[in-house]
Write a protein that holds these residues in place. Structure first.
Motif, PDB file in Angstrom:
ATOM      1  N   ASN A  95      46.012  37.509  34.992  1.00  0.00           N
ATOM      2  CA  ASN A  95      46.754  37.790  36.213  1.00  0.00           C
ATOM      3  C   ASN A  95      47.128  39.255  36.149  1.00  0.00           C
ATOM      4  N   LEU A  96      46.399  40.053  36.916  1.00  0.00           N
ATOM      5  CA  LEU A  96      46.593  41.495  36.914  1.00  0.00           C
ATOM      6  C   LEU A  96      47.348  41.910  38.177  1.00  0.00           C
ATOM      7  N   LEU A  97      48.697  41.887  38.120  1.00  0.00           N
ATOM      8  CA  LEU A  97      49.545  42.294  39.241  1.00  0.00           C
ATOM      9  C   LEU A  97      49.160  41.574  40.529  1.00  0.00           C
ATOM     10  N   GLY A  98      48.946  40.290  40.405  1.00  0.00           N
ATOM     11  CA  GLY A  98      48.631  39.493  41.578  1.00  0.00           C
ATOM     12  C   GLY A  98      47.144  39.242  41.774  1.00  0.00           C
ATOM     13  N   LEU A  99      46.311  39.927  41.027  1.00  0.00           N
ATOM     14  CA  LEU A  99      44.873  39.681  41.093  1.00  0.00           C
ATOM     15  C   LEU A  99      44.540  38.715  39.970  1.00  0.00           C
ATOM     16  N   VAL A 100      44.106  37.495  40.328  1.00  0.00           N
ATOM     17  CA  VAL A 100      43.826  36.468  39.332  1.00  0.00           C
ATOM     18  C   VAL A 100      42.333  36.477  39.022  1.00  0.00           C
TER      19      VAL A 100
END
Length: 151
Positions: A95-100
């Motif tokens: 989970n990269l700042l809301g990017l899954v």
């Protein structure tokens, strides 16, 4: 058009195994015996060592010569595959700042293919087999020599 035939099954003798060889072409023929005495590894290939003796005749059936030669004959061009790397990674969830990001299981297999012209594959297989005492071809030649001695 040449024709090669083995006229009888190989028979065991004290000095080795006798293999009848007959070759016929439009210009003449050869009739003889290959006396197989042992197996060796030469230049990375399995080879049979023995003596070829026989008679050469012309198209009219007249004897034109005799052959007595010690030969080392390559039997096969052995190729194989060596395991170099087997890597399994389980599923990864990021989970990269809301990017899954989801990655399923990853399997990586790297094999080296040995054989003529496969320089890197031959090198990597040789390295992978360094811990083997005599290597696979020497083992095969040894086994074939043991079988030959039993005949």
């Amino acid at each position: 058009n040449a024709a090669t035939s083995v006229t009888a099954p190989a028979t065991a003798v004290a000095a080795g195994v006798q293999i009848p060889i007959n070759f016929t072409s439009a210009s003449g023929s050869f009739s003889g015996v290959f006396n197989l005495t042992r197996f060796v590894v030469r230049n990375g290939e399995l080879a049979a060592v023995g003596t070829l003796t026989g008679t050469v005749t012309n198209a009219a059936g007249e004897t034109v010569g005799a052959v007595v030669r010690t030969l080392t004959l390559s039997l096969l061009n052995i190729t194989g595959t060596c395991d170099i790397l087997h890597l399994e990674l389980g599923p990864i969830d990021l989970n990269l700042l809301g990017l899954v990001v989801h990655v399923d299981k990853i399997v990586i297999d790297i094999d080296a293919q040995s054989g003529p012209g496969n320089l890197l594959g031959n090198l990597l297989c040789a390295i992978a087999n360094l811990l083997n005492a005599n290597g696979p071809l020497a083992t095969l030649a040894s086994l074939l020599n043991q079988i030959l001695s039993l005949l």
